[in-house]
Design a protein around this motif. Sequence first.
Motif, PDB file in Angstrom:
ATOM      1  N   MET A  53       0.827  -1.196   0.000  1.00 14.58           N
ATOM      2  CA  MET A  53       0.000   0.000   0.000  1.00 14.58           C
ATOM      3  C   MET A  53       0.873   1.262   0.000  1.00 14.58           C
ATOM      4  O   MET A  53       0.592   2.214  -0.693  1.00 14.58           O
ATOM      5  N   LYS A  54       1.940   1.210   0.814  1.00 10.38           N
ATOM      6  CA  LYS A  54       2.837   2.353   0.914  1.00 10.38           C
ATOM      7  C   LYS A  54       3.510   2.650  -0.430  1.00 10.38           C
ATOM      8  O   LYS A  54       3.675   3.801  -0.808  1.00 10.38           O
ATOM      9  N   LYS A  55       3.875   1.575  -1.133  1.00  9.97           N
ATOM     10  CA  LYS A  55       4.533   1.733  -2.431  1.00  9.97           C
ATOM     11  C   LYS A  55       3.586   2.390  -3.421  1.00  9.97           C
ATOM     12  O   LYS A  55       3.982   3.271  -4.181  1.00  9.97           O
ATOM     13  N   LEU A  56       2.336   1.978  -3.415  1.00  7.20           N
ATOM     14  CA  LEU A  56       1.348   2.549  -4.325  1.00  7.20           C
ATOM     15  C   LEU A  56       1.136   4.036  -4.050  1.00  7.20           C
ATOM     16  O   LEU A  56       1.086   4.850  -4.982  1.00  7.20           O
ATOM     17  N   LEU A  57       1.065   4.402  -2.785  1.00  9.80           N
ATOM     18  CA  LEU A  57       0.894   5.813  -2.426  1.00  9.80           C
ATOM     19  C   LEU A  57       2.115   6.642  -2.835  1.00  9.80           C
ATOM     20  O   LEU A  57       1.969   7.773  -3.323  1.00  9.80           O
ATOM     21  N   ASN A  58       3.307   6.081  -2.664  1.00  6.98           N
ATOM     22  CA  ASN A  58       4.518   6.776  -3.091  1.00  6.98           C
ATOM     23  C   ASN A  58       4.531   6.970  -4.600  1.00  6.98           C
ATOM     24  O   ASN A  58       4.916   8.030  -5.087  1.00  6.98           O
ATOM     25  N   ASP A  59       4.135   5.934  -5.337  1.00 10.33           N
ATOM     26  CA  ASP A  59       4.090   6.046  -6.796  1.00 10.33           C
ATOM     27  C   ASP A  59       3.117   7.136  -7.236  1.00 10.33           C
ATOM     28  O   ASP A  59       3.418   7.923  -8.135  1.00 10.33           O
ATOM     29  N   ILE A  60       1.963   7.186  -6.606  1.00  5.34           N
ATOM     30  CA  ILE A  60       0.972   8.215  -6.936  1.00  5.34           C
ATOM     31  C   ILE A  60       1.521   9.600  -6.622  1.00  5.34           C
ATOM     32  O   ILE A  60       1.375  10.538  -7.413  1.00  5.34           O
ATOM     33  N   TYR A  61       2.177   9.738  -5.493  1.00  9.10           N
ATOM     34  CA  TYR A  61       2.749  11.023  -5.086  1.00  9.10           C
ATOM     35  C   TYR A  61       3.770  11.526  -6.101  1.00  9.10           C
ATOM     36  O   TYR A  61       3.725  12.671  -6.541  1.00  9.10           O
ATOM     37  N   TYR A  62       4.696  10.647  -6.493  1.00  8.48           N
ATOM     38  CA  TYR A  62       5.740  11.071  -7.427  1.00  8.48           C
ATOM     39  C   TYR A  62       5.184  11.317  -8.829  1.00  8.48           C
ATOM     40  O   TYR A  62       5.655  12.208  -9.536  1.00  8.48           O
ATOM     41  N   GLU A  63       4.188  10.555  -9.238  1.00  8.24           N
ATOM     42  CA  GLU A  63       3.562  10.804 -10.544  1.00  8.24           C
ATOM     43  C   GLU A  63       2.840  12.152 -10.556  1.00  8.24           C
ATOM     44  O   GLU A  63       2.882  12.878 -11.544  1.00  8.24           O
ATOM     45  N   GLN A  64       2.194  12.487  -9.453  1.00 11.41           N
ATOM     46  CA  GLN A  64       1.500  13.775  -9.356  1.00 11.41           C
ATOM     47  C   GLN A  64       2.499  14.928  -9.423  1.00 11.41           C
ATOM     48  O   GLN A  64       2.264  15.932 -10.100  1.00 11.41           O
TER      49      GLN A  64
ATOM     50  N   SER B 250      15.191  10.823  -4.657  1.00 17.61           N
ATOM     51  CA  SER B 250      14.320  10.527  -3.510  1.00 17.61           C
ATOM     52  C   SER B 250      13.475   9.283  -3.769  1.00 17.61           C
ATOM     53  O   SER B 250      13.269   8.467  -2.870  1.00 17.61           O
ATOM     54  N   LYS B 251      12.999   9.170  -5.004  1.00 18.61           N
ATOM     55  CA  LYS B 251      12.151   8.020  -5.339  1.00 18.61           C
ATOM     56  C   LYS B 251      12.939   6.724  -5.242  1.00 18.61           C
ATOM     57  O   LYS B 251      12.437   5.736  -4.713  1.00 18.61           O
ATOM     58  N   SER B 252      14.168   6.731  -5.728  1.00 22.80           N
ATOM     59  CA  SER B 252      14.958   5.497  -5.670  1.00 22.80           C
ATOM     60  C   SER B 252      15.301   5.136  -4.224  1.00 22.80           C
ATOM     61  O   SER B 252      15.264   3.961  -3.842  1.00 22.80           O
ATOM     62  N   ILE B 253      15.608   6.128  -3.409  1.00 23.66           N
ATOM     63  CA  ILE B 253      15.890   5.863  -1.994  1.00 23.66           C
ATOM     64  C   ILE B 253      14.642   5.362  -1.285  1.00 23.66           C
ATOM     65  O   ILE B 253      14.687   4.402  -0.506  1.00 23.66           O
ATOM     66  N   SER B 254      13.513   5.995  -1.557  1.00 25.85           N
ATOM     67  CA  SER B 254      12.254   5.598  -0.940  1.00 25.85           C
ATOM     68  C   SER B 254      11.884   4.168  -1.332  1.00 25.85           C
ATOM     69  O   SER B 254      11.425   3.385  -0.501  1.00 25.85           O
ATOM     70  N   LYS B 255      12.097   3.837  -2.596  1.00 19.86           N
ATOM     71  CA  LYS B 255      11.789   2.487  -3.063  1.00 19.86           C
ATOM     72  C   LYS B 255      12.652   1.460  -2.332  1.00 19.86           C
ATOM     73  O   LYS B 255      12.153   0.408  -1.930  1.00 19.86           O
ATOM     74  N   GLN B 256      13.925   1.763  -2.131  1.00 18.54           N
ATOM     75  CA  GLN B 256      14.810   0.850  -1.417  1.00 18.54           C
ATOM     76  C   GLN B 256      14.372   0.681   0.030  1.00 18.54           C
ATOM     77  O   GLN B 256      14.385  -0.434   0.567  1.00 18.54           O
ATOM     78  N   LEU B 257      13.962   1.772   0.669  1.00 15.22           N
ATOM     79  CA  LEU B 257      13.514   1.685   2.064  1.00 15.22           C
ATOM     80  C   LEU B 257      12.248   0.854   2.193  1.00 15.22           C
ATOM     81  O   LEU B 257      12.104   0.069   3.134  1.00 15.22           O
TER      82      LEU B 257
END
Length: 90
Positions: free
Chosen positions: A1-12, A74-81
């Motif tokens: 769920m967290k990954k999906l929200l992050n993806d939406i945030y960065y796409e926006q 930031s996105k790559s770091i967030s994805k790794q975390l």
Amino acid sequence: MKKLLNDIYYEQKATNRQLQRLSNIALIGILMWLSKNAKDKGDELGKKLCKAGLALAIVAEGVLMVSDIWDYRSKSISKQLIEVEEKKDM
């Protein structure tokens, strides 16, 4: 769920930057047209104002580019975390 929200945030954020780029392109076009008119009429102040506007548009584009690089990082770091957290939960 967290990954999906992050993806939406960065796409926006990416969509917003693209809209800002489009508005900067329109602004550059308008300023170039105004600069040509000022040049034809011999309006020195108009030419200076157009040059200043173009300089500001260039700065705005530079800021957008830095923002793109920053978000990519930031996105790559967030994805790794998120991946590390998911592995801990398993």
